[in-house]
Design a protein around this motif. Structure first.
Motif, PDB file in Angstrom:
ATOM      1  N   ASN A 139       0.815  -1.219   0.000  1.00  0.00           N
ATOM      2  CA  ASN A 139       0.000   0.000   0.000  1.00  0.00           C
ATOM      3  C   ASN A 139       0.848   1.268   0.000  1.00  0.00           C
ATOM      4  OD1 ASN A 139      -2.398  -1.458   0.063  1.00  0.00           O
ATOM      5  ND2 ASN A 139      -2.352  -1.616   2.293  1.00  0.00           N
ATOM      6  N   LEU A 140       2.144   1.118   0.299  1.00  0.00           N
ATOM      7  CA  LEU A 140       3.022   2.275   0.382  1.00  0.00           C
ATOM      8  C   LEU A 140       3.905   2.429  -0.842  1.00  0.00           C
ATOM      9  CD1 LEU A 140       4.221   1.884   4.085  1.00  0.00           C
ATOM     10  CD2 LEU A 140       2.293   3.204   3.224  1.00  0.00           C
ATOM     11  N   ILE A 141       4.225   1.319  -1.507  1.00  0.00           N
ATOM     12  CA  ILE A 141       5.152   1.331  -2.637  1.00  0.00           C
ATOM     13  C   ILE A 141       4.402   1.026  -3.928  1.00  0.00           C
ATOM     14  CG2 ILE A 141       7.233   0.293  -3.601  1.00  0.00           C
ATOM     15  CD1 ILE A 141       8.013  -0.496  -0.760  1.00  0.00           C
ATOM     16  N   PRO A 142       4.588   1.830  -4.957  1.00  0.00           N
ATOM     17  CA  PRO A 142       3.926   1.567  -6.240  1.00  0.00           C
ATOM     18  C   PRO A 142       4.288   0.183  -6.773  1.00  0.00           C
ATOM     19  CG  PRO A 142       4.968   3.729  -6.233  1.00  0.00           C
ATOM     20  CD  PRO A 142       5.423   3.030  -4.985  1.00  0.00           C
ATOM     21  N   GLU A 143       3.318  -0.478  -7.349  1.00  0.00           N
ATOM     22  CA  GLU A 143       3.547  -1.821  -7.876  1.00  0.00           C
ATOM     23  C   GLU A 143       4.514  -1.764  -9.053  1.00  0.00           C
ATOM     24  OE1 GLU A 143       1.058  -5.684  -9.585  1.00  0.00           O
ATOM     25  OE2 GLU A 143       0.030  -3.824  -9.070  1.00  0.00           O
ATOM     26  N   TRP A 144       5.505  -2.641  -9.021  1.00  0.00           N
ATOM     27  CA  TRP A 144       6.499  -2.722 -10.087  1.00  0.00           C
ATOM     28  C   TRP A 144       6.317  -4.032 -10.829  1.00  0.00           C
ATOM     29  CZ3 TRP A 144      11.193  -5.924  -9.764  1.00  0.00           C
ATOM     30  CH2 TRP A 144      12.000  -5.812 -10.903  1.00  0.00           C
ATOM     31  N   LEU A 145       6.304  -3.967 -12.146  1.00  0.00           N
ATOM     32  CA  LEU A 145       6.128  -5.152 -12.979  1.00  0.00           C
ATOM     33  C   LEU A 145       7.485  -5.572 -13.532  1.00  0.00           C
ATOM     34  CD1 LEU A 145       4.080  -7.114 -14.281  1.00  0.00           C
ATOM     35  CD2 LEU A 145       3.935  -5.519 -16.212  1.00  0.00           C
ATOM     36  N   PRO A 146       8.079  -6.648 -13.003  1.00  0.00           N
ATOM     37  CA  PRO A 146       9.387  -7.079 -13.503  1.00  0.00           C
ATOM     38  C   PRO A 146       9.339  -7.373 -15.003  1.00  0.00           C
ATOM     39  CG  PRO A 146       8.843  -8.224 -11.462  1.00  0.00           C
ATOM     40  CD  PRO A 146       7.601  -7.501 -11.886  1.00  0.00           C
ATOM     41  N   TRP A 147      10.309  -6.844 -15.718  1.00  0.00           N
ATOM     42  CA  TRP A 147      10.298  -6.988 -17.176  1.00  0.00           C
ATOM     43  C   TRP A 147      10.425  -8.430 -17.625  1.00  0.00           C
ATOM     44  CZ3 TRP A 147      14.812  -9.252 -18.682  1.00  0.00           C
ATOM     45  CH2 TRP A 147      15.930  -9.073 -17.870  1.00  0.00           C
ATOM     46  N   TRP A 148      11.034  -9.270 -16.815  1.00  0.00           N
ATOM     47  CA  TRP A 148      11.262 -10.666 -17.217  1.00  0.00           C
ATOM     48  C   TRP A 148      10.008 -11.538 -17.101  1.00  0.00           C
ATOM     49  CZ3 TRP A 148      14.346  -8.626 -13.082  1.00  0.00           C
ATOM     50  CH2 TRP A 148      13.842  -8.880 -11.800  1.00  0.00           C
ATOM     51  N   THR A 149       8.913 -10.955 -16.571  1.00  0.00           N
ATOM     52  CA  THR A 149       7.665 -11.727 -16.511  1.00  0.00           C
ATOM     53  C   THR A 149       6.926 -11.710 -17.853  1.00  0.00           C
ATOM     54  OG1 THR A 149       6.442  -9.806 -15.671  1.00  0.00           O
ATOM     55  CG2 THR A 149       7.390 -11.298 -14.045  1.00  0.00           C
ATOM     56  N   TYR A 150       7.417 -10.906 -18.785  1.00  0.00           N
ATOM     57  CA  TYR A 150       6.791 -10.832 -20.119  1.00  0.00           C
ATOM     58  C   TYR A 150       6.966 -12.159 -20.862  1.00  0.00           C
ATOM     59  CZ  TYR A 150       6.365  -9.820 -25.114  1.00  0.00           C
ATOM     60  OH  TYR A 150       6.023  -9.850 -26.438  1.00  0.00           O
ATOM     61  N   LYS A 151       5.911 -12.602 -21.508  1.00  0.00           N
ATOM     62  CA  LYS A 151       5.949 -13.820 -22.331  1.00  0.00           C
ATOM     63  C   LYS A 151       5.308 -13.552 -23.676  1.00  0.00           C
ATOM     64  CE  LYS A 151       7.900 -17.046 -19.799  1.00  0.00           C
ATOM     65  NZ  LYS A 151       9.149 -17.712 -20.247  1.00  0.00           N
ATOM     66  N   LYS A 152       5.987 -13.966 -24.724  1.00  0.00           N
ATOM     67  CA  LYS A 152       5.387 -13.864 -26.051  1.00  0.00           C
ATOM     68  C   LYS A 152       4.307 -14.925 -26.188  1.00  0.00           C
ATOM     69  CE  LYS A 152       9.396 -12.013 -28.538  1.00  0.00           C
ATOM     70  NZ  LYS A 152      10.366 -12.260 -29.649  1.00  0.00           N
ATOM     71  N   ALA A 153       3.232 -14.579 -26.866  1.00  0.00           N
ATOM     72  CA  ALA A 153       2.127 -15.530 -27.055  1.00  0.00           C
ATOM     73  C   ALA A 153       2.583 -16.667 -27.960  1.00  0.00           C
ATOM     74  CB  ALA A 153       0.927 -14.815 -27.664  1.00  0.00           C
ATOM     75  N   LYS A 154       2.127 -17.871 -27.617  1.00  0.00           N
ATOM     76  CA  LYS A 154       2.450 -19.027 -28.464  1.00  0.00           C
ATOM     77  C   LYS A 154       1.675 -18.946 -29.777  1.00  0.00           C
ATOM     78  CE  LYS A 154       3.088 -22.062 -24.452  1.00  0.00           C
ATOM     79  NZ  LYS A 154       2.594 -23.299 -23.784  1.00  0.00           N
ATOM     80  N   LYS A 155       2.338 -19.260 -30.841  1.00  0.00           N
ATOM     81  CA  LYS A 155       1.673 -19.276 -32.140  1.00  0.00           C
ATOM     82  C   LYS A 155       1.046 -20.656 -32.364  1.00  0.00           C
ATOM     83  CE  LYS A 155       4.698 -15.889 -34.353  1.00  0.00           C
ATOM     84  NZ  LYS A 155       5.625 -15.628 -35.482  1.00  0.00           N
ATOM     85  N   PRO A 156      -0.274 -20.723 -32.507  1.00  0.00           N
ATOM     86  CA  PRO A 156      -0.928 -22.015 -32.700  1.00  0.00           C
ATOM     87  C   PRO A 156      -0.527 -22.646 -34.030  1.00  0.00           C
ATOM     88  CG  PRO A 156      -2.473 -20.229 -33.076  1.00  0.00           C
ATOM     89  CD  PRO A 156      -1.218 -19.609 -32.539  1.00  0.00           C
ATOM     90  N   LEU A 157      -0.369 -23.964 -34.003  1.00  0.00           N
ATOM     91  CA  LEU A 157      -0.015 -24.670 -35.237  1.00  0.00           C
ATOM     92  C   LEU A 157      -1.166 -24.644 -36.230  1.00  0.00           C
ATOM     93  CD1 LEU A 157       1.827 -27.767 -33.691  1.00  0.00           C
ATOM     94  CD2 LEU A 157       2.851 -25.723 -34.717  1.00  0.00           C
ATOM     95  N   VAL A 158      -2.385 -24.736 -35.700  1.00  0.00           N
ATOM     96  CA  VAL A 158      -3.576 -24.725 -36.553  1.00  0.00           C
ATOM     97  C   VAL A 158      -4.553 -23.699 -35.994  1.00  0.00           C
ATOM     98  CG1 VAL A 158      -5.510 -26.042 -37.469  1.00  0.00           C
ATOM     99  CG2 VAL A 158      -3.300 -27.155 -37.140  1.00  0.00           C
ATOM    100  N   VAL A 159      -5.055 -22.829 -36.827  1.00  0.00           N
ATOM    101  CA  VAL A 159      -6.024 -21.819 -36.416  1.00  0.00           C
ATOM    102  C   VAL A 159      -7.372 -22.136 -37.030  1.00  0.00           C
ATOM    103  CG1 VAL A 159      -6.609 -19.376 -36.415  1.00  0.00           C
ATOM    104  CG2 VAL A 159      -4.208 -20.076 -36.294  1.00  0.00           C
ATOM    105  N   GLU A 160      -8.370 -22.361 -36.171  1.00  0.00           N
ATOM    106  CA  GLU A 160      -9.709 -22.648 -36.669  1.00  0.00           C
ATOM    107  C   GLU A 160     -10.358 -21.369 -37.188  1.00  0.00           C
ATOM    108  OE1 GLU A 160     -12.049 -24.633 -33.795  1.00  0.00           O
ATOM    109  OE2 GLU A 160     -10.506 -26.105 -33.282  1.00  0.00           O
ATOM    110  N   VAL A 161     -11.032 -21.498 -38.297  1.00  0.00           N
ATOM    111  CA  VAL A 161     -11.645 -20.335 -38.942  1.00  0.00           C
ATOM    112  C   VAL A 161     -12.684 -19.677 -38.051  1.00  0.00           C
ATOM    113  CG1 VAL A 161     -12.986 -19.541 -40.928  1.00  0.00           C
ATOM    114  CG2 VAL A 161     -11.242 -21.300 -41.222  1.00  0.00           C
ATOM    115  N   ASP A 162     -13.483 -20.493 -37.360  1.00  0.00           N
ATOM    116  CA  ASP A 162     -14.563 -19.950 -36.540  1.00  0.00           C
ATOM    117  C   ASP A 162     -14.176 -19.844 -35.064  1.00  0.00           C
ATOM    118  OD1 ASP A 162     -14.361 -22.640 -36.148  1.00  0.00           O
ATOM    119  OD2 ASP A 162     -16.534 -23.015 -36.075  1.00  0.00           O
TER     120      ASP A 162
END
Length: 316
Positions: free
Chosen positions: A66-89
């Motif tokens: 409550n006293l210190i602003p929340e810090w987001l560690p940069w190393w928690t970033y994750k690139k989204a996985k690219k699906p092998l197959v994408v359904e049209v719908d």
């Protein structure tokens, strides 16, 4: 009826907000003219008994959220996985991190390949030495809530970082993930101002794993290079801050040696991390589990001893 309830709730909320604002105004008037940066005793004297109790409770529970602003560690970033197959719908879209939410350190353009430092093949211990250095860096970065590069903090942060890694401080070689972790843990327990708890240190281990793995599904050394570039920046900033201090000449000299060591390990990461680091992650996680089990055993033994003493006291 519901309309009346809503009205009553709004009135209650307004009253609560007014009381909160009055408390802030009251505290501001009491602290008027007090040196908030230096006169801690005078600040303490101006707090009410309730405010003192609340502050002590926060310190004891180490609940500074409550006293210190929340810090987001940069190393928690994750690139989204690219699906092998994408359904049209397909309607569901995987939620992904927004890179703009993270403040990534810039990878130094001055990092040289390992062959720049030596023509010999790197010894196996270098991957564990790298881990030891990374554990110290991650702890310090989290301990100072990501503000380690701050002008007012960088010298102290650099000192803490160096003191926690025997690889940096004494050029000691590590021969396992367990040794790399336990050395840092042992150094940390000697520094009362830094050590928080074993649980906090285990959180540091989890964050180190994220750096070792990198932002992608498969291993990449981006986060490792960012971390070591950030270390180099910390050392550089610290040396600059000490430049005008004549008595700090020896400290600046030591930090220059630290820089050279970090250059060396950055070169190893650039050239060999892909083949050496992936096996370190499971070893580190196994060591973490061992530490947890040892701590449980120590607590169990301590509890048993306490119960024995209490039983003996009752019988006497």
């Amino acid at each position: 009826m519901q309309l009346l309830k809503n009205f009553e709730q709004e009135c209650a909320d307004d009253e609560e907000a007014m009381l909160h604002n009055e408390k802030i105004a009251d505290l501001a008037s009491r602290l008027a003219g007090v040196d908030l940066d230096g006169d801690s005793q005078e600040i303490w004297m101006q707090l009410s008994e309730k405010e003192r109790k609340e502050f002590k409770k926060i310190v004891q529970e180490q609940n500074f959220s409550n006293l210190i602003p929340e810090w987001l560690p940069w190393w928690t970033y994750k690139k989204a996985k690219k699906p092998l197959v994408v359904e049209v719908d397909a309607e569901e879209v995987e939620e992904q991190d927004d890179p703009s939410d993270f403040k990534f350190p810039k990878i130094s353009t001055k990092i040289q390949p390992f062959s720049h430092f030596t023509k010999s093949d790197p010894p196996p211990c270098l991957k564990y030495n790298t881990l030891n250095i990374l554990l110290a860096y991650t702890f310090v970065t989290m301990r100072y809530n990501g503000e380690h590069q701050d002008k007012e903090l960088c010298v102290q942060c650099a000192e803490d970082f160096v003191s926690l890694s025997d690889v940096i401080l004494h050029a000691t070689n590590m021969h396992s993930a367990g040794e790399a972790f336990r050395q840092m843990y042992a150094s940390l327990k000697k520094i009362d101002d830094l050590f928080i708890s074993l649980d906090h240190l285990l959180q540091v281990v989890d964050n180190v794993v994220l750096i070792l793995q990198g932002p992608e599904e498969n291993f990449c050394n981006d986060f490792l290079l960012m971390a070591f570039s950030d270390m180099l920046k910390l050392i550089s900033n610290s040396r600059n801050e000490l430049k005008s201090d004549i008595e700090a000449a020896e400290s600046r000299k030591q930090l220059l040696l630290v820089k050279r060591k970090l250059d060396f390990y950055s070169g190893w990461i650039l050239s060999y991390a892909e083949s050496g680091i992936p096996q370190v992650v499971p070893e580190l996680l196994i060591e973490k589990d061992i530490i947890v089990q040892e701590e449980k055993m120590h607590k169990k033994i301590a509890t048993t001893e306490k119960e024995k003493k209490e039983a003996q006291y009752k019988d006497s």
